[in-house]
Design a protein around this motif. Structure first.
Motif, mmCIF file in Angstrom:
data_model
loop_
_atom_site.group_PDB
_atom_site.id
_atom_site.type_symbol
_atom_site.label_atom_id
_atom_site.label_comp_id
_atom_site.label_asym_id
_atom_site.label_seq_id
_atom_site.Cartn_x
_atom_site.Cartn_y
_atom_site.Cartn_z
ATOM 1 N N MET A 1 1.142 -1.494 0.572
ATOM 2 C CA MET A 1 -0.090 0.117 0.236
ATOM 3 C C MET A 1 1.020 1.386 0.303
ATOM 4 S SD MET A 1 -2.979 1.412 -0.162
ATOM 5 C CE MET A 1 -4.315 -0.653 0.187
ATOM 6 N N LYS A 2 1.836 1.192 1.001
ATOM 7 C CA LYS A 2 2.652 2.224 0.509
ATOM 8 C C LYS A 2 3.421 2.482 -0.816
ATOM 9 C CE LYS A 2 4.552 2.466 5.969
ATOM 10 N NZ LYS A 2 5.635 1.955 6.295
ATOM 11 N N THR A 3 3.563 1.336 -1.483
ATOM 12 C CA THR A 3 4.281 1.771 -3.116
ATOM 13 C C THR A 3 3.131 2.660 -3.639
ATOM 14 O OG1 THR A 3 5.564 -0.604 -2.397
ATOM 15 C CG2 THR A 3 5.006 0.661 -4.567
ATOM 16 N N ILE A 4 1.807 1.838 -3.153
ATOM 17 C CA ILE A 4 1.096 2.219 -4.555
ATOM 18 C C ILE A 4 0.790 4.047 -4.076
ATOM 19 C CG2 ILE A 4 -1.335 2.564 -4.793
ATOM 20 C CD1 ILE A 4 -0.853 -0.728 -4.585
ATOM 21 N N SER A 5 1.084 4.461 -2.825
ATOM 22 C CA SER A 5 0.499 5.708 -2.318
ATOM 23 C C SER A 5 1.651 6.936 -2.812
ATOM 24 C CB SER A 5 0.188 5.804 -0.930
ATOM 25 O OG SER A 5 -0.477 5.365 -0.256
ATOM 26 N N PHE A 6 2.836 6.042 -2.856
ATOM 27 C CA PHE A 6 4.511 6.719 -3.388
ATOM 28 C C PHE A 6 3.776 7.175 -5.218
ATOM 29 C CE2 PHE A 6 8.591 6.395 -4.958
ATOM 30 C CZ PHE A 6 8.904 7.376 -4.450
ATOM 31 N N ILE A 7 3.000 6.254 -5.708
ATOM 32 C CA ILE A 7 3.361 6.345 -7.100
ATOM 33 C C ILE A 7 2.456 7.329 -7.256
ATOM 34 C CG2 ILE A 7 2.603 4.852 -9.292
ATOM 35 C CD1 ILE A 7 3.849 2.500 -7.885
ATOM 36 N N PHE A 8 0.895 7.722 -6.227
ATOM 37 C CA PHE A 8 0.581 8.493 -6.620
ATOM 38 C C PHE A 8 0.645 9.519 -6.476
ATOM 39 C CE2 PHE A 8 -3.427 5.897 -5.496
ATOM 40 C CZ PHE A 8 -3.984 5.937 -6.370
ATOM 41 N N ALA A 9 1.540 10.027 -5.677
ATOM 42 C CA ALA A 9 2.457 11.302 -5.611
ATOM 43 C C ALA A 9 3.134 11.718 -6.634
ATOM 44 C CB ALA A 9 3.419 11.624 -4.248
ATOM 45 N N LEU A 10 3.962 10.377 -7.305
ATOM 46 C CA LEU A 10 3.961 10.617 -8.395
ATOM 47 C C LEU A 10 3.707 11.090 -9.232
ATOM 48 C CD1 LEU A 10 7.712 7.918 -8.240
ATOM 49 C CD2 LEU A 10 7.382 10.404 -7.744
ATOM 50 N N MET A 11 2.511 10.178 -8.978
ATOM 51 C CA MET A 11 2.200 10.667 -10.663
ATOM 52 C C MET A 11 1.250 11.304 -11.105
ATOM 53 S SD MET A 11 0.819 8.191 -13.423
ATOM 54 C CE MET A 11 0.202 10.135 -14.373
ATOM 55 N N PHE A 12 0.956 12.254 -9.909
ATOM 56 C CA PHE A 12 0.323 13.900 -10.449
ATOM 57 C C PHE A 12 1.106 14.558 -10.540
ATOM 58 C CE2 PHE A 12 -1.786 17.413 -9.786
ATOM 59 C CZ PHE A 12 -3.104 16.779 -9.969
ATOM 60 N N PHE A 13 2.517 14.527 -9.472
ATOM 61 C CA PHE A 13 3.712 15.624 -10.174
ATOM 62 C C PHE A 13 3.970 15.593 -11.526
ATOM 63 C CE2 PHE A 13 8.126 16.600 -10.438
ATOM 64 C CZ PHE A 13 7.805 18.465 -9.233
ATOM 65 N N ALA A 14 4.246 14.281 -11.553
ATOM 66 C CA ALA A 14 4.688 14.037 -13.411
ATOM 67 C C ALA A 14 3.670 14.903 -14.701
ATOM 68 C CB ALA A 14 4.664 12.509 -13.822
ATOM 69 N N SER A 15 1.998 14.750 -14.270
ATOM 70 C CA SER A 15 1.222 14.502 -14.899
ATOM 71 C C SER A 15 0.533 16.262 -15.127
ATOM 72 C CB SER A 15 -0.151 13.552 -14.457
ATOM 73 O OG SER A 15 -1.517 14.861 -15.633
ATOM 74 N N CYS A 16 1.397 16.764 -13.886
ATOM 75 C CA CYS A 16 0.679 18.749 -13.578
ATOM 76 C C CYS A 16 2.077 19.553 -14.084
ATOM 77 C CB CYS A 16 0.862 18.839 -12.358
ATOM 78 S SG CYS A 16 -1.081 18.104 -11.858
ATOM 79 N N SER A 17 3.307 18.793 -14.116
ATOM 80 C CA SER A 17 4.450 19.635 -13.717
ATOM 81 C C SER A 17 5.272 19.731 -15.384
ATOM 82 C CB SER A 17 5.727 19.117 -13.127
ATOM 83 O OG SER A 17 5.934 18.008 -13.193
ATOM 84 N N ASP A 250 6.402 8.800 -24.019
ATOM 85 C CA ASP A 250 7.880 8.775 -24.223
ATOM 86 C C ASP A 250 8.310 10.320 -23.424
ATOM 87 O OD1 ASP A 250 8.507 7.133 -26.371
ATOM 88 O OD2 ASP A 250 7.947 8.604 -27.715
ATOM 89 N N VAL A 251 7.514 10.507 -22.286
ATOM 90 C CA VAL A 251 7.706 11.451 -21.650
ATOM 91 C C VAL A 251 8.636 10.521 -19.856
ATOM 92 C CG1 VAL A 251 6.833 12.945 -19.494
ATOM 93 C CG2 VAL A 251 5.564 12.957 -21.545
ATOM 94 N N PRO A 252 9.849 10.464 -19.485
ATOM 95 C CA PRO A 252 10.071 9.668 -19.210
ATOM 96 C C PRO A 252 9.671 9.909 -17.544
ATOM 97 C CG PRO A 252 12.020 11.458 -20.120
ATOM 98 C CD PRO A 252 10.167 11.922 -20.550
ATOM 99 N N GLU A 253 9.030 10.649 -17.064
ATOM 100 C CA GLU A 253 8.840 10.637 -15.728
ATOM 101 C C GLU A 253 7.050 9.554 -16.035
ATOM 102 O OE1 GLU A 253 9.525 15.165 -15.776
ATOM 103 O OE2 GLU A 253 9.255 13.090 -17.808
ATOM 104 N N LEU A 254 6.115 9.785 -16.671
ATOM 105 C CA LEU A 254 5.239 9.053 -17.380
ATOM 106 C C LEU A 254 5.977 7.275 -17.057
ATOM 107 C CD1 LEU A 254 2.556 11.157 -18.232
ATOM 108 C CD2 LEU A 254 2.940 10.374 -16.797
ATOM 109 N N THR A 255 6.985 7.518 -18.255
ATOM 110 C CA THR A 255 7.821 6.496 -18.296
ATOM 111 C C THR A 255 7.591 5.082 -17.202
ATOM 112 O OG1 THR A 255 7.657 6.457 -20.557
ATOM 113 C CG2 THR A 255 9.151 5.010 -20.273
#
Length: 272
Positions: A1-17, A250-255
């Protein structure tokens, strides 16, 4: 669950930034910002745009030719209220932030039209975000919203700022304002789905995900976020299908994030 929560945080940062995600929308009925911005216009819509709107050519990849035309027009016709703004936009779509900023400031100096000033302030806010000047950018957006209460673009951008910093209720409040009522918009629905998902309200998140046309779930940021939602719901098979059908950005963060999600899915399927 911690891994999923961490990916949530990364996912939104990559999508917005990142501006490298292809958010083009060909069907105007799903682009509530169409009257205020050409940034999400697809190739077909740009081709059919009114040829009198010279600035459209900058969004079609003809920035230098368009800038040359503006220079000629200035000599023969003088400037219009939108003149400096459109030159700024031509530099903006080329990622030439310093030049874009100069002409947006010229716009603020040379025009008295509140709506034109609002657009320039909104774009100055976006440039500030490019340099991670969050408070400065927020103030530009606040001024932009005050000058044009009915404009959706500065409000949408403010919601993205709130989402990026985890202020989900503020983002929901902005996206629920009257400016957006009665309009359909893929990214507005996606943003609301994000906000409710990160708040833990899966039922309301589901409602907004269901408002997005199915073909747009191929977009990698939407696919990855929806896959995380499905994992939370226990639908590992559905999450796997969504990820398999996505278009790679091909966005490195999203990949990198997609690869993490696929690893989680592979592990979950083994466990089942």
């Amino acid at each position: 669950m911690k891994t999923i929560s961490f990916i949530f945080a990364l996912m939104f940062f990559a999508s917005c930034s990142t501006s490298r995600i292809d958010r083009k929308i060909e069907d105007v009925t799903w682009d509530s910002l169409a009257d205020e911005s050409y940034l999400r216009w697809g190739e077909t819509r740009l081709t059919k745009a009114n040829p009198e709107h010279t600035v459209v050519n900058c969004y079609k990849g003809e920035a230098q030719e368009t800038l040359d035309k503006y220079k000629r027009d200035y000599i023969t016709k003088g400037q219009t209220p939108y003149y400096w703004l459109h030159i700024g936009n031509c530099y903006f779509v080329q990622d030439q932030w310093s030049k874009a900023e100069f002409f947006y400031r010229m716009t603020l100096d040379e025009t008295k039209v509140p709506t034109i000033k609002s657009i320039a302030l909104n774009n100055l806010g976006l440039i500030s975000f490019k340099y991670e000047q969050w408070e400065k950018g927020k103030e530009y957006l606040r001024q932009s919203m005050a000058l044009a209460p009915k404009f959706k673009v500065p409000r949408y951008n403010m919601s993205q700022l709130y989402l990026q910093f985890g202020l989900y209720d503020k983002a929901i409040d902005v996206l629920s304002e009257s400016a957006f009522r009665g309009h359909k918009d893929i990214d507005v629905y996606f943003s609301l789905a994000n906000a409710y998902l990160y708040k833990g309200d899966l039922k309301t998140a589901s409602r907004y995900f269901n408002m997005i046309p199915p073909e747009h779930f191929r977009r990698e940021d939407i696919a990855a976020t929806y896959a995380l939602y499905l994992i939370r719901q226990g639908d590992v098979k559905g999450a796997k299908e969504i990820m398999n059908a996505r278009d790679r950005s091909d966005v490195p963060e999203l990949t990198a994030i997609s690869q993490k999600i696929e690893k989680i899915l592979s592990q979950r399927m083994k466990e089942e």
